[in-house]
Design a protein around this motif. Structure first.
Motif, PDB file in Angstrom:
ATOM      1  N   GLY A  36       5.444 -38.295   6.138  1.00 13.76           N
ATOM      2  CA  GLY A  36       6.623 -37.782   6.821  1.00 13.76           C
ATOM      3  C   GLY A  36       6.467 -36.366   7.328  1.00 13.76           C
ATOM      4  O   GLY A  36       7.171 -35.958   8.265  1.00 13.76           O
ATOM      5  N   PHE A  37       5.554 -35.608   6.743  1.00 23.88           N
ATOM      6  CA  PHE A  37       5.342 -34.227   7.175  1.00 23.88           C
ATOM      7  C   PHE A  37       4.841 -34.145   8.615  1.00 23.88           C
ATOM      8  O   PHE A  37       4.973 -33.106   9.271  1.00 23.88           O
ATOM      9  N   GLU A  38       4.270 -35.242   9.121  1.00 23.00           N
ATOM     10  CA  GLU A  38       3.772 -35.231  10.499  1.00 23.00           C
ATOM     11  C   GLU A  38       4.898 -35.035  11.501  1.00 23.00           C
ATOM     12  O   GLU A  38       4.668 -34.563  12.624  1.00 23.00           O
ATOM     13  N   ASN A  39       6.133 -35.392  11.105  1.00 19.53           N
ATOM     14  CA  ASN A  39       7.270 -35.253  12.014  1.00 19.53           C
ATOM     15  C   ASN A  39       7.641 -33.800  12.267  1.00 19.53           C
ATOM     16  O   ASN A  39       8.408 -33.510  13.189  1.00 19.53           O
ATOM     17  N   THR A  40       7.132 -32.891  11.451  1.00 20.01           N
ATOM     18  CA  THR A  40       7.477 -31.474  11.596  1.00 20.01           C
ATOM     19  C   THR A  40       6.325 -30.669  12.195  1.00 20.01           C
ATOM     20  O   THR A  40       6.396 -29.440  12.242  1.00 20.01           O
ATOM     21  N   MET A  41       5.279 -31.363  12.645  1.00 17.00           N
ATOM     22  CA  MET A  41       4.091 -30.671  13.128  1.00 17.00           C
ATOM     23  C   MET A  41       3.617 -31.258  14.456  1.00 17.00           C
ATOM     24  O   MET A  41       3.916 -32.419  14.763  1.00 17.00           O
ATOM     25  N   ASP A  42       2.903 -30.461  15.205  1.00 18.51           N
ATOM     26  CA  ASP A  42       2.239 -30.929  16.423  1.00 18.51           C
ATOM     27  C   ASP A  42       0.738 -30.870  16.174  1.00 18.51           C
ATOM     28  O   ASP A  42       0.065 -29.911  16.553  1.00 18.51           O
ATOM     29  N   VAL A  43       0.239 -31.908  15.513  1.00 18.75           N
ATOM     30  CA  VAL A  43      -1.170 -31.951  15.131  1.00 18.75           C
ATOM     31  C   VAL A  43      -1.981 -32.558  16.271  1.00 18.75           C
ATOM     32  O   VAL A  43      -1.648 -33.635  16.772  1.00 18.75           O
ATOM     33  N   PRO A  44      -3.027 -31.896  16.722  1.00 15.03           N
ATOM     34  CA  PRO A  44      -3.832 -32.424  17.829  1.00 15.03           C
ATOM     35  C   PRO A  44      -4.564 -33.702  17.429  1.00 15.03           C
ATOM     36  O   PRO A  44      -4.887 -33.911  16.259  1.00 15.03           O
ATOM     37  N   ASP A  45      -4.808 -34.545  18.416  1.00 11.39           N
ATOM     38  CA  ASP A  45      -5.572 -35.768  18.162  1.00 11.39           C
ATOM     39  C   ASP A  45      -7.040 -35.430  17.923  1.00 11.39           C
ATOM     40  O   ASP A  45      -7.507 -34.340  18.258  1.00 11.39           O
ATOM     41  N   GLY A  46      -7.751 -36.399  17.349  1.00  9.94           N
ATOM     42  CA  GLY A  46      -9.167 -36.198  17.107  1.00  9.94           C
ATOM     43  C   GLY A  46      -9.479 -36.045  15.632  1.00  9.94           C
ATOM     44  O   GLY A  46      -8.622 -36.273  14.768  1.00  9.94           O
ATOM     45  N   PRO A  47     -10.703 -35.637  15.317  1.00  7.70           N
ATOM     46  CA  PRO A  47     -11.129 -35.504  13.914  1.00  7.70           C
ATOM     47  C   PRO A  47     -10.244 -34.552  13.118  1.00  7.70           C
ATOM     48  O   PRO A  47     -10.005 -34.771  11.929  1.00  7.70           O
ATOM     49  N   SER A  48      -9.747 -33.488  13.757  1.00 12.04           N
ATOM     50  CA  SER A  48      -8.915 -32.517  13.034  1.00 12.04           C
ATOM     51  C   SER A  48      -7.630 -33.167  12.542  1.00 12.04           C
ATOM     52  O   SER A  48      -7.103 -32.797  11.488  1.00 12.04           O
ATOM     53  N   HIS A  49      -7.123 -34.153  13.281  1.00  8.06           N
ATOM     54  CA  HIS A  49      -5.899 -34.844  12.880  1.00  8.06           C
ATOM     55  C   HIS A  49      -6.107 -35.552  11.543  1.00  8.06           C
ATOM     56  O   HIS A  49      -5.240 -35.514  10.665  1.00  8.06           O
ATOM     57  N   VAL A  50      -7.255 -36.162  11.383  1.00 10.27           N
ATOM     58  CA  VAL A  50      -7.541 -36.923  10.162  1.00 10.27           C
ATOM     59  C   VAL A  50      -7.572 -36.013   8.943  1.00 10.27           C
ATOM     60  O   VAL A  50      -6.941 -36.299   7.920  1.00 10.27           O
ATOM     61  N   TRP A  51      -8.290 -34.894   9.038  1.00  9.66           N
ATOM     62  CA  TRP A  51      -8.410 -34.061   7.850  1.00  9.66           C
ATOM     63  C   TRP A  51      -7.142 -33.271   7.571  1.00  9.66           C
ATOM     64  O   TRP A  51      -6.806 -33.022   6.393  1.00  9.66           O
ATOM     65  N   ILE A  52      -6.381 -32.920   8.613  1.00  5.88           N
ATOM     66  CA  ILE A  52      -5.103 -32.238   8.377  1.00  5.88           C
ATOM     67  C   ILE A  52      -4.124 -33.182   7.690  1.00  5.88           C
ATOM     68  O   ILE A  52      -3.437 -32.803   6.723  1.00  5.88           O
TER      69      ILE A  52
END
Length: 266
Positions: free
Chosen positions: A173-189
């Motif tokens: 649910g925390f993803e709803n409060t963030m603008d996480v970029p797509d790609g490998p960084s998304h997975v580890w974040i």
């Protein structure tokens, strides 16, 4: 005359205020990393106070501890105001959802303000023991009519917050409060967030459970805050490895909070 919503909009439009609020996430991250490290130390036979006051003592022991604690307080106060502003400007048409969001964000803001107040106390040379504070609170509550029920309700409420963190971790649910970029960084974040939220959920739920135990046994000394909650894990089967994992998880939550400072929607 400006309304509270006008003030909230002004705060959210200020770039300087936004940057200070983002720094609040960094502060939250550092606090959790230190608590996690202390918890791992306890799990491996070391010492330390795995609570917010223990963190403040660590920061104050540095050459510029007072100045750092002042910065901690300022960043957390800004982050708390940002949370309150977000609650006031909630745009949901559903009254129940809007007020639920407001109450949630007010609660988060209150938690930040408590840590900010603690930082200011230590910055000016004072000291507060979280363990004694929780025990005193439990003693006072148990002394009033119906105090046992009240303390059980308090404990279950705190435990419920812990369960909420656990659910957010599982559902991401925390993803709803963030603008996480797509790609490998998304997975580890996202991975950092899942592990961190699960560990924090466990720590808070155990803290709440200790309040319930204190009420059930009529022993206010059993309710002693986060440090006692973490130490109580060692009494479980495979308790020391479990505490080690929770400690690492709390440190990971800290790292996630620092990353969140970059990608939080503000």
């Amino acid at each position: 005359m400006e309304t509270p919503k006008d003030v909230a909009r002004t705060a959210q439009r200020s770039d300087g205020f936004r940057r200070t609020a983002r720094a609040g996430f960094v502060v939250v991250g550092i606090v959790h990393i230190i608590i996690g490290v202390i918890a791992v130390s306890i799990a491996t036979g070391g010492g330390g106070d795995a609570d917010q006051d223990g963190v403040m003592k660590v920061i104050r022991s540095t050459p510029i501890g007072g100045l750092l604690l002042g910065g901690v307080a300022a960043a957390l106060i800004a982050l708390a105001i940002w949370e309150v502003a977000g609650g006031l400007l909630s745009a949901s048409r559903d009254d129940a959802k809007r007020w639920g969001r407001r109450l949630k964000m007010m609660g988060i803001a209150a938690a930040y303000l408590v840590i900010a107040g603690l930082a200011l106390v230590f910055a000016f040379g004072g000291s507060i023991e979280s363990e004694k504070t929780m025990q005193t609170l439990s003693t006072v509550v148990l002394a009033v009519p119906g105090g046992t029920v009240l303390l059980i309700v308090l404990g279950l409420s705190v435990a419920g917050v812990g369960v909420g963190f656990f659910v957010i971790g599982i559902t991401r649910g925390f993803e709803n409060t963030m603008d996480v970029p797509d790609g490998p960084s998304h997975v580890w974040i996202v991975s950092l967030g899942i592990v961190g939220y699960l560990a924090k959920g466990i720590a808070i739920a155990v803290t709440g459970a200790l309040f319930v135990v204190a009420a059930w046994t009529q022993d206010p000394d059993r309710a002693a805050g986060l440090d006692a909650a973490l130490r109580s894990i060692t009494a479980l089967p495979l308790g020391e490895p479990l505490l080690w994992l929770v400690g690492v998880g709390l440190a990971i939550y800290g790292v996630f909070s620092i990353v969140r400072a970059r990608f939080a929607r503000m």
